[in-house]
Design an enzyme around this catalytic site. Sequence first.
Site, PDB file in Angstrom:
ATOM      1  N   THR A  74      28.105  15.940 -12.749  1.00 14.57           N
ATOM      2  CA  THR A  74      27.860  14.500 -12.907  1.00 14.57           C
ATOM      3  C   THR A  74      28.071  13.710 -11.618  1.00 14.57           C
ATOM      4  O   THR A  74      28.981  13.998 -10.833  1.00 14.57           O
ATOM      5  CB  THR A  74      28.796  13.953 -14.005  1.00 14.57           C
ATOM      6  OG1 THR A  74      28.514  14.659 -15.209  1.00 14.57           O
ATOM      7  CG2 THR A  74      28.602  12.470 -14.247  1.00 14.57           C
ATOM      8  N   GLU A  75      27.215  12.708 -11.439  1.00 10.60           N
ATOM      9  CA  GLU A  75      27.319  11.786 -10.295  1.00 10.60           C
ATOM     10  C   GLU A  75      27.113  10.369 -10.810  1.00 10.60           C
ATOM     11  O   GLU A  75      26.625  10.191 -11.934  1.00 10.60           O
ATOM     12  CB  GLU A  75      26.229  12.111  -9.271  1.00 10.60           C
ATOM     13  CG  GLU A  75      26.365  13.512  -8.708  1.00 10.60           C
ATOM     14  CD  GLU A  75      25.347  13.799  -7.611  1.00 10.60           C
ATOM     15  OE1 GLU A  75      24.502  12.931  -7.327  1.00 10.60           O
ATOM     16  OE2 GLU A  75      25.427  14.901  -7.048  1.00 10.60           O
TER      17      GLU A  75
ATOM     18  N   ALA B  22      23.653  10.333 -11.892  1.00  7.64           N
ATOM     19  CA  ALA B  22      23.149  11.512 -12.616  1.00  7.64           C
ATOM     20  C   ALA B  22      24.134  11.898 -13.716  1.00  7.64           C
ATOM     21  O   ALA B  22      25.077  12.651 -13.491  1.00  7.64           O
ATOM     22  CB  ALA B  22      22.927  12.687 -11.659  1.00  7.64           C
TER      23      ALA B  22
ATOM     24  N   ILE C  70      34.998  13.996 -13.069  1.00  9.54           N
ATOM     25  CA  ILE C  70      35.164  15.451 -13.067  1.00  9.54           C
ATOM     26  C   ILE C  70      36.528  15.832 -13.657  1.00  9.54           C
ATOM     27  O   ILE C  70      37.579  15.528 -13.068  1.00  9.54           O
ATOM     28  CB  ILE C  70      35.008  16.020 -11.626  1.00  9.54           C
ATOM     29  CG1 ILE C  70      33.660  15.580 -11.021  1.00  9.54           C
ATOM     30  CG2 ILE C  70      35.155  17.542 -11.648  1.00  9.54           C
ATOM     31  CD1 ILE C  70      32.422  15.941 -11.832  1.00  9.54           C
TER      32      ILE C  70
ATOM     33  N   ARG D 224      29.270  23.763 -25.286  1.00 14.22           N
ATOM     34  CA  ARG D 224      29.219  22.682 -26.287  1.00 14.22           C
ATOM     35  C   ARG D 224      29.875  23.027 -27.627  1.00 14.22           C
ATOM     36  O   ARG D 224      30.533  22.161 -28.216  1.00 14.22           O
ATOM     37  CB  ARG D 224      27.773  22.216 -26.469  1.00 14.22           C
ATOM     38  CG  ARG D 224      27.369  21.289 -25.333  1.00 14.22           C
ATOM     39  CD  ARG D 224      25.903  20.923 -25.324  1.00 14.22           C
ATOM     40  NE  ARG D 224      25.632  20.067 -24.166  1.00 14.22           N
ATOM     41  CZ  ARG D 224      24.437  19.898 -23.624  1.00 14.22           C
ATOM     42  NH1 ARG D 224      23.380  20.520 -24.139  1.00 14.22           N
ATOM     43  NH2 ARG D 224      24.286  19.106 -22.587  1.00 14.22           N
TER      44      ARG D 224
ATOM     45  N   GLN E 241      42.716   3.948 -41.031  1.00 15.41           N
ATOM     46  CA  GLN E 241      42.593   3.038 -42.171  1.00 15.41           C
ATOM     47  C   GLN E 241      43.555   3.424 -43.301  1.00 15.41           C
ATOM     48  O   GLN E 241      44.178   2.560 -43.916  1.00 15.41           O
ATOM     49  CB  GLN E 241      41.134   3.055 -42.682  1.00 15.41           C
ATOM     50  CG  GLN E 241      40.808   1.957 -43.671  1.00 15.41           C
ATOM     51  CD  GLN E 241      40.806   0.573 -43.032  1.00 15.41           C
ATOM     52  OE1 GLN E 241      40.677   0.434 -41.825  1.00 15.41           O
ATOM     53  NE2 GLN E 241      40.990  -0.459 -43.842  1.00 15.41           N
TER      54      GLN E 241
ATOM     55  N   GLY F 248      46.818   2.237 -42.477  1.00 13.82           N
ATOM     56  CA  GLY F 248      46.893   0.773 -42.373  1.00 13.82           C
ATOM     57  C   GLY F 248      47.537   0.351 -41.060  1.00 13.82           C
ATOM     58  O   GLY F 248      47.250   0.926 -40.008  1.00 13.82           O
TER      59      GLY F 248
ATOM     60  N   GLU G  57      30.098  16.312 -21.823  1.00 16.70           N
ATOM     61  CA  GLU G  57      29.277  17.535 -21.954  1.00 16.70           C
ATOM     62  C   GLU G  57      27.948  17.256 -22.669  1.00 16.70           C
ATOM     63  O   GLU G  57      27.454  18.056 -23.462  1.00 16.70           O
ATOM     64  CB  GLU G  57      30.079  18.672 -22.594  1.00 16.70           C
ATOM     65  CG  GLU G  57      31.178  19.130 -21.628  1.00 16.70           C
ATOM     66  CD  GLU G  57      31.936  20.355 -22.042  1.00 16.70           C
ATOM     67  OE1 GLU G  57      31.326  21.238 -22.653  1.00 16.70           O
ATOM     68  OE2 GLU G  57      33.129  20.425 -21.717  1.00 16.70           O
ATOM     69  N   GLY G  58      27.404  16.076 -22.355  1.00 17.98           N
ATOM     70  CA  GLY G  58      26.136  15.637 -22.944  1.00 17.98           C
ATOM     71  C   GLY G  58      26.411  14.675 -24.082  1.00 17.98           C
ATOM     72  O   GLY G  58      27.038  15.048 -25.071  1.00 17.98           O
TER      73      GLY G  58
HETATM   74  N1  COS Z   1      18.710  26.960 -21.099  1.00 20.18           N
HETATM   75  C1  COS Z   1      17.962  27.431 -20.072  1.00 20.18           C
HETATM   76  N2  COS Z   1      17.021  26.677 -19.451  1.00 20.18           N
HETATM   77  C2  COS Z   1      16.854  25.407 -19.880  1.00 20.18           C
HETATM   78  C3  COS Z   1      17.597  24.862 -20.931  1.00 20.18           C
HETATM   79  C4  COS Z   1      18.557  25.698 -21.563  1.00 20.18           C
HETATM   80  N3  COS Z   1      19.302  25.243 -22.566  1.00 20.18           N
HETATM   81  N4  COS Z   1      17.218  23.573 -21.131  1.00 20.18           N
HETATM   82  C5  COS Z   1      16.249  23.333 -20.231  1.00 20.18           C
HETATM   83  N5  COS Z   1      16.032  24.424 -19.482  1.00 20.18           N
HETATM   84  C6  COS Z   1      15.027  24.587 -18.418  1.00 20.18           C
HETATM   85  C7  COS Z   1      13.654  24.371 -18.995  1.00 20.18           C
HETATM   86  O1  COS Z   1      13.104  25.575 -19.504  1.00 20.18           O
HETATM   87  C8  COS Z   1      12.896  23.862 -17.814  1.00 20.18           C
HETATM   88  O2  COS Z   1      12.519  24.959 -16.993  1.00 20.18           O
HETATM   89  P1  COS Z   1      10.999  25.043 -16.421  1.00 20.18           P
HETATM   90  O3  COS Z   1      10.799  23.766 -15.669  1.00 20.18           O
HETATM   91  O4  COS Z   1      11.052  26.259 -15.571  1.00 20.18           O
HETATM   92  O5  COS Z   1      10.131  25.161 -17.620  1.00 20.18           O
HETATM   93  C9  COS Z   1      13.916  23.068 -17.023  1.00 20.18           C
HETATM   94  O6  COS Z   1      15.202  23.569 -17.450  1.00 20.18           O
HETATM   95  C10 COS Z   1      13.825  21.596 -17.280  1.00 20.18           C
HETATM   96  O7  COS Z   1      13.951  21.366 -18.660  1.00 20.18           O
HETATM   97  P2  COS Z   1      13.595  19.963 -19.323  1.00 20.18           P
HETATM   98  O8  COS Z   1      12.203  19.570 -18.900  1.00 20.18           O
HETATM   99  O9  COS Z   1      13.881  20.061 -20.773  1.00 20.18           O
HETATM  100  O10 COS Z   1      14.623  19.008 -18.569  1.00 20.18           O
HETATM  101  P3  COS Z   1      14.865  17.449 -18.712  1.00 20.18           P
HETATM  102  O11 COS Z   1      14.953  16.890 -17.357  1.00 20.18           O
HETATM  103  O12 COS Z   1      13.907  16.867 -19.698  1.00 20.18           O
HETATM  104  O13 COS Z   1      16.360  17.365 -19.302  1.00 20.18           O
HETATM  105  C11 COS Z   1      18.126  17.450 -20.883  1.00 20.18           C
HETATM  106  C12 COS Z   1      16.782  18.014 -20.403  1.00 20.18           C
HETATM  107  C13 COS Z   1      18.099  15.971 -21.196  1.00 20.18           C
HETATM  108  C14 COS Z   1      18.422  18.228 -22.147  1.00 20.18           C
HETATM  109  C15 COS Z   1      19.205  17.749 -19.804  1.00 20.18           C
HETATM  110  O14 COS Z   1      19.000  16.958 -18.679  1.00 20.18           O
HETATM  111  C16 COS Z   1      20.617  17.558 -20.297  1.00 20.18           C
HETATM  112  O15 COS Z   1      21.161  18.407 -21.018  1.00 20.18           O
HETATM  113  N6  COS Z   1      21.223  16.449 -19.894  1.00 20.18           N
HETATM  114  C17 COS Z   1      22.612  16.222 -20.219  1.00 20.18           C
HETATM  115  C18 COS Z   1      23.469  16.712 -19.126  1.00 20.18           C
HETATM  116  C19 COS Z   1      24.882  16.726 -19.529  1.00 20.18           C
HETATM  117  O16 COS Z   1      25.250  17.332 -20.533  1.00 20.18           O
HETATM  118  N7  COS Z   1      25.720  16.091 -18.740  1.00 20.18           N
HETATM  119  C20 COS Z   1      27.093  16.059 -19.059  1.00 20.18           C
HETATM  120  C21 COS Z   1      27.893  16.184 -17.839  1.00 20.18           C
HETATM  121  S1  COS Z   1      28.209  17.801 -17.398  1.00 20.18           S
HETATM  122  S2  COS Z   1      29.946  18.104 -18.259  1.00 20.18           S
END
Ligand code: COS
Length: 377
Positions: free
Chosen positions: A124-125, A128, A155, A241, A334, A337, A361-362
């Site tokens: 995380t940033e 991002a 972090i 997760r 609740q 109380g 973690e998302g």
């Molecule tokens: N396992 C393996 N590969 C994966 C995957 C998984 N679970 N999920 C996605 N990928 C791969 C895809 O197959 C894709 O690969 P290709 O481009 O080669 O086809 C690539 O990663 C991109 O996938 P996608 O297009 O689905 O990515 P998005 O940018 O749309 O993002 C989400 C997907 C939103 C699900 C992702 O950014 C996410 O999980 N964000 C949350 C992050 C998070 O949990 N942050 C918390 C802080 S860390 S503790």
Amino acid sequence: MDLSFTPDQLALQKIAQEVVAKEITPYALEMDHNGKIKPDLLAKLNDAGFLNLPVPEEYDGPGLDAITISLIYEELGKGCAGVATTVAANSLASYPVIVAGNDEQKRYYFDKINNGALAAFALTEPGAGSDAGAVATTAVKDGDDYILNGTKCFITNGGIAEIYIIFANARKSAGIRGLTAFIVDRDAPGFSVGKEEEKMGIRASNTCELILDNVRVPATHRLGREGEGFRIAMRTLDAARPFVGAVSVGIAQAALDAASKYAKERIQFGKPIASFQLIQAAIADMAMQVEAARLLVHKACWLKDQGLPFSKEAAMAKCYASDTAMKVTVDAVQVLGGYGYIKEYPTEKYMRDAKIMQIYEGTNQIQRTVIANQILY
Ligand code: COS
């Protein structure tokens, strides 16, 4: 279908219960108040074998299956979600190495974890979070090294870890296909810990900013290929997760136990409030939701242990269990109380701790996105 646990799983669950009862629960409010983990507790958690739970046996770890790990995390979550988060961050940081590390990297990293080092997973940033692919930290190849520059935030274990898994972009123009994972030592020149966050809950855990200022990392510490980082991060989050779900179940179960105990002791209108049907309905709903959450966590872990796809179920387990923890802890407050709202009773802490489970973690919005994408596409 067999929903029973093996003797080994039950034995480890019992050890976790004993450690939690002796070393964690009695100090949970003190650690919450102080905003840090008790200094001697980390050594005790290491002695109990909790800091390297997923490290494979061939690398001198216990190589535990996901169900056993979830049983341990549920117990830790009952005792103190901040402590559980500290321990779980070590697992989270271990998965990139399990998923993508070569033999030499595994020996290097797991040796430290096996010897009680704390680790941190730094994805995380400021710009991002949910959009994990938007990482702005750069990794520029320089001879046999990479030079890392950037800032990480929120972090877990950031200020107290010895070793870090840092995600940086090695090919800016490639977007998420440039994301690359590195093992970085705390004493690497240019690496420093920034501000420590003051949090609403999980206050025993440490949450810090990390600053990378021309940090030189040997290319031998790159996990997998350049550009493989996003896939490594996603596979790591899939694996971790269900454990957020397990900690959430622990928080929710502890809140339910506290509410049930109080309801039987609290006399109003001449009888225990547990005899009133509205309280009974609340307790019954809480119990159903906790059990459903637990089963989802175990299902996701079981799928993982069988080597079957489990990404959707991992998201379901994390999302449902953390939503349950939030709802059940609010309901527990609740039932108590006014007493539920003051620090003399544990329920207000459970409620504060539960909130982050829906976020880290998302976020649960991201979990729903993951689930919907798997159903619809
Ligand atoms: N396992 C393996 N590969 C994966 C995957 C998984 N679970 N999920 C996605 N990928 C791969 C895809 O197959 C894709 O690969 P290709 O481009 O080669 O086809 C690539 O990663 C991109 O996938 P996608 O297009 O689905 O990515 P998005 O940018 O749309 O993002 C989400 C997907 C939103 C699900 C992702 O950014 C996410 O999980 N964000 C949350 C992050 C998070 O949990 N942050 C918390 C802080 S860390 S503790």
